[in-house]
Scaffold this motif. Sequence first.
Motif, mmCIF file in Angstrom:
data_model
loop_
_atom_site.group_PDB
_atom_site.id
_atom_site.type_symbol
_atom_site.label_atom_id
_atom_site.label_comp_id
_atom_site.label_asym_id
_atom_site.label_seq_id
_atom_site.Cartn_x
_atom_site.Cartn_y
_atom_site.Cartn_z
ATOM 1 N N LEU A 46 0.998 -1.560 -0.222
ATOM 2 C CA LEU A 46 0.080 -0.363 -0.074
ATOM 3 C C LEU A 46 1.021 0.986 -0.405
ATOM 4 C CD1 LEU A 46 -2.769 -1.518 2.624
ATOM 5 C CD2 LEU A 46 -3.207 -0.574 -0.342
ATOM 6 N N LEU A 47 1.735 1.296 0.505
ATOM 7 C CA LEU A 47 3.312 2.021 0.481
ATOM 8 C C LEU A 47 3.742 2.469 -0.448
ATOM 9 C CD1 LEU A 47 4.505 2.088 4.246
ATOM 10 C CD2 LEU A 47 3.060 3.661 3.815
ATOM 11 N N VAL A 50 -3.461 4.150 5.959
ATOM 12 C CA VAL A 50 -1.841 3.082 5.830
ATOM 13 C C VAL A 50 -1.248 4.072 5.961
ATOM 14 C CG1 VAL A 50 -0.244 1.481 5.560
ATOM 15 C CG2 VAL A 50 -2.762 0.774 5.549
ATOM 16 N N MET A 51 -0.716 4.896 4.431
ATOM 17 C CA MET A 51 0.110 6.053 4.296
ATOM 18 C C MET A 51 0.663 7.328 5.171
ATOM 19 S SD MET A 51 2.175 6.376 2.127
ATOM 20 C CE MET A 51 3.316 7.956 1.997
ATOM 21 N N CYS A 52 -0.933 7.650 5.835
ATOM 22 C CA CYS A 52 -1.203 8.338 6.926
ATOM 23 C C CYS A 52 -0.822 7.903 7.809
ATOM 24 C CB CYS A 52 -2.884 8.711 7.155
ATOM 25 S SG CYS A 52 -3.156 10.375 8.119
ATOM 26 N N PRO A 100 -12.061 -24.806 -12.504
ATOM 27 C CA PRO A 100 -11.868 -23.610 -12.359
ATOM 28 C C PRO A 100 -9.903 -24.161 -11.786
ATOM 29 C CG PRO A 100 -13.118 -23.791 -11.050
ATOM 30 C CD PRO A 100 -13.389 -25.508 -12.029
ATOM 31 N N CYS A 101 -9.262 -22.920 -12.156
ATOM 32 C CA CYS A 101 -8.251 -23.673 -10.642
ATOM 33 C C CYS A 101 -8.701 -22.001 -9.770
ATOM 34 C CB CYS A 101 -7.256 -22.746 -11.611
ATOM 35 S SG CYS A 101 -7.090 -20.891 -12.345
ATOM 36 N N PHE A 102 -8.119 -22.013 -8.491
ATOM 37 C CA PHE A 102 -8.591 -21.615 -6.965
ATOM 38 C C PHE A 102 -7.947 -19.852 -7.450
ATOM 39 C CE2 PHE A 102 -8.269 -21.323 -2.461
ATOM 40 C CZ PHE A 102 -9.579 -20.691 -2.358
ATOM 41 N N ALA A 103 -8.612 -19.330 -7.521
ATOM 42 C CA ALA A 103 -7.944 -17.475 -7.225
ATOM 43 C C ALA A 103 -8.093 -17.052 -6.456
ATOM 44 C CB ALA A 103 -7.891 -16.650 -8.763
ATOM 45 N N PRO A 104 -7.614 -17.943 -4.705
ATOM 46 C CA PRO A 104 -8.315 -16.592 -2.862
ATOM 47 C C PRO A 104 -7.125 -14.810 -3.833
ATOM 48 C CG PRO A 104 -5.966 -18.376 -3.314
ATOM 49 C CD PRO A 104 -5.979 -17.757 -4.636
ATOM 50 N N LEU A 105 -8.785 -14.282 -3.774
ATOM 51 C CA LEU A 105 -7.983 -12.929 -3.360
ATOM 52 C C LEU A 105 -8.537 -11.825 -2.323
ATOM 53 C CD1 LEU A 105 -10.330 -12.524 -7.171
ATOM 54 C CD2 LEU A 105 -7.803 -13.343 -6.766
ATOM 55 N N HIS A 106 -7.091 -10.839 -2.525
ATOM 56 C CA HIS A 106 -7.007 -9.725 -1.130
ATOM 57 C C HIS A 106 -7.196 -9.080 -0.853
ATOM 58 C CE1 HIS A 106 -5.302 -13.703 0.682
ATOM 59 N NE2 HIS A 106 -6.133 -14.284 0.231
ATOM 60 N N ARG A 107 -6.395 -8.285 -1.715
ATOM 61 C CA ARG A 107 -5.946 -6.861 -1.370
ATOM 62 C C ARG A 107 -6.572 -5.972 -2.227
ATOM 63 N NH1 ARG A 107 -4.457 -8.546 2.229
ATOM 64 N NH2 ARG A 107 -2.710 -8.778 2.759
ATOM 65 N N GLY A 108 -7.232 -6.684 -3.375
ATOM 66 C CA GLY A 108 -8.938 -5.907 -4.380
ATOM 67 C C GLY A 108 -10.277 -5.719 -4.013
#
Lengths: 391, 56, 206
Positions: A206-207, C61-63, A242-250
């Motif tokens: 995220l940074l 998070v940036m803050c 199907p192939c498994f795609a565990p999604l997180h930050r989206g």
Amino acid sequence: MNEKVAKLYQERLNRYMTALDCGKPDKVPVSFGIGDWIVKHTENNFQEIFYDWEKSIKAVDDILPEFDVDVFGGGPTLWWPPMWDAIGSKLYKFPGMGLDENSTFQFVEEEYMKAEDYDAFIANPTEWIATTYLPRISTEFENPSSLRGISALIRSSVAFAEYNNYMGASWGKWTVEHGVVGQFTGMTKAPFDTLGDALRSMKGILLDLRRRPEKVAAACEVIVPHNINYALSGAGADTRFPCFAPLHRGSYPFLNPYQWENYYWPSFKAVIEGLWAKGKRTYFYAEGDWTPYLEKIAELPDKSIVFDIDLTDAKKAKEILGGRFCLIGGMPTTLLTYGTPEKVKEQVKRSIDELAGDGGFILGAGGVVMGDAKKENIMAMLEAAREYGTY
Amino acid sequence: MSEKEKKFVPEPGTCTPWKVKMEELGGIPGNEEIVKKDWERLDETAYNFLWFWVHR
Amino acid sequence: MLTDTLAKAILDLEEEQVIVLVKERLAKGDSPLDIVESLQKGMSEVGKLFETGEFFLSELVMCGEIMKDAMEVLEPHLIDSVSGNKGNIVVGTVKGDIHDLGKNIVVMLLKGAGYNVIDLGVDVPIENFVEAAKESKAPLIGISVLLTGCQEAMKKTIDAIRAEGLNTKVIIGGNYIDELVREYVGADYFANNASDGLRVAKQIFS
């Protein structure tokens, strides 16, 4: 496979395949796995179930006869800890090894890839993983040219092969003896998640989006062909499932819309389209809430994904994705833990009424079913699915 | 070996591609296909093992 | 609109500019507490934008990172000052759970809003919650959780707090939590995100 089981298998397979292709089978297919909630119904603690695969298989064998599911999500454990112990992996803590023997596993999130590693990773990712990342995440492999390091690598790779064989054998057994259809073959990830989970960590990536966005984009692009290859190779070339795609930050609200559209989506879309071009569908395991992105997801080629509804608005998912993509969900995991069999049944009825419509729907729990789910609620869900699920 | 070792970026699914290996060897006396088949299969396993720790 | 340039720099997430401005103001002889106030003003704006959905976790998070860096510069100058003034809040991640991100975001927002936060960390034993509640007489205790398997520990922690007869409210926070969970563990409030938590605090301390 005896005749009765073979017939059952064929029925279930048809149901799953028809729904994946957005068609209307004879009944609403039900999908469920044996999560670690099973542990308390065995004579074993978590450590025993995680470490001893015979005990883990037995737990599944004992319950499958009363478990009327079409699509089976697998046994109670995602990992076989000896493989991780063999190389001294820092990534997880396992029951009885770093955690209480009655706890489930936990991921230890760190910036295992540093910000200054981006260039080396982008230039040659497989090389970087072997020479920088693996020694860094493995206490036993810290020194790759020592006996300790070399033996750790041998131990762990033997365990990797053993585990893959054991998984293959378990699935074969469940199919032959119980007639269940496996949910997926192979796994992949969104490149942004590949980078943001085990490599840069949640905070790190995220940074990075503010400090070095061009590196994030370049790294995601480099990962795309690897994630396509990993899915196909792990599936042993199977393209039916199907192939498994565990999604997180989206999921919402990790990224702002600009970041999502420019850094999360393009590379993941490329993976999905790349796989679809080879006939492989992606199991879009959308943990969390993806409601704001449904319109973008709808841009994918028809039927290229099966969308798993966790906290996404189910009605909107049906409205925007329905008909073109198979949807799976309808049972909030919290209800399986805190609800009663009556409430679970009501929910099944409601979900089938709202979502099953003209097909392309599979009943399942959204997200991961955790250790505290109640067996009576799960059984109520499976029963109600058959009661209300005939088209 | 190390002098001859070539610099290359392995394609997805490979660590040491058979093509590179053959260039280093400059050809083999026997049937290439027999050797190549298992080389590639095992090389892909090595690749999957390495990426396993990233995908986990 | 923010007229304070430092607060504005926080709001704009200009990390380098924030540090430059903090150093400039220290050199000018500004009181470190006034500087903290500016930082908090900026952070509270960030919190508001998160509440209204204009900012996302990536901005929070940036803050948090910018605040951490700025506080590192300020800390040596702050030894004698007290940070919060609105009241005490005890916060920690429940026993058995080692996740700290959600908790850290809440702590940051609460500090930014002027509360004195007693942060017990992660995997917090039940006794530590009870002790901290007794010592600080905090009107609010926040328990953060990610894993659904930690329900029992959460329930036991809250039971132990109640057993002490403390007149304190308990809020549980976590992504998957809902009314069912709140009722089961016996908490007073629940929150699915940091801004809900902030609203509850505002309500209790008003």
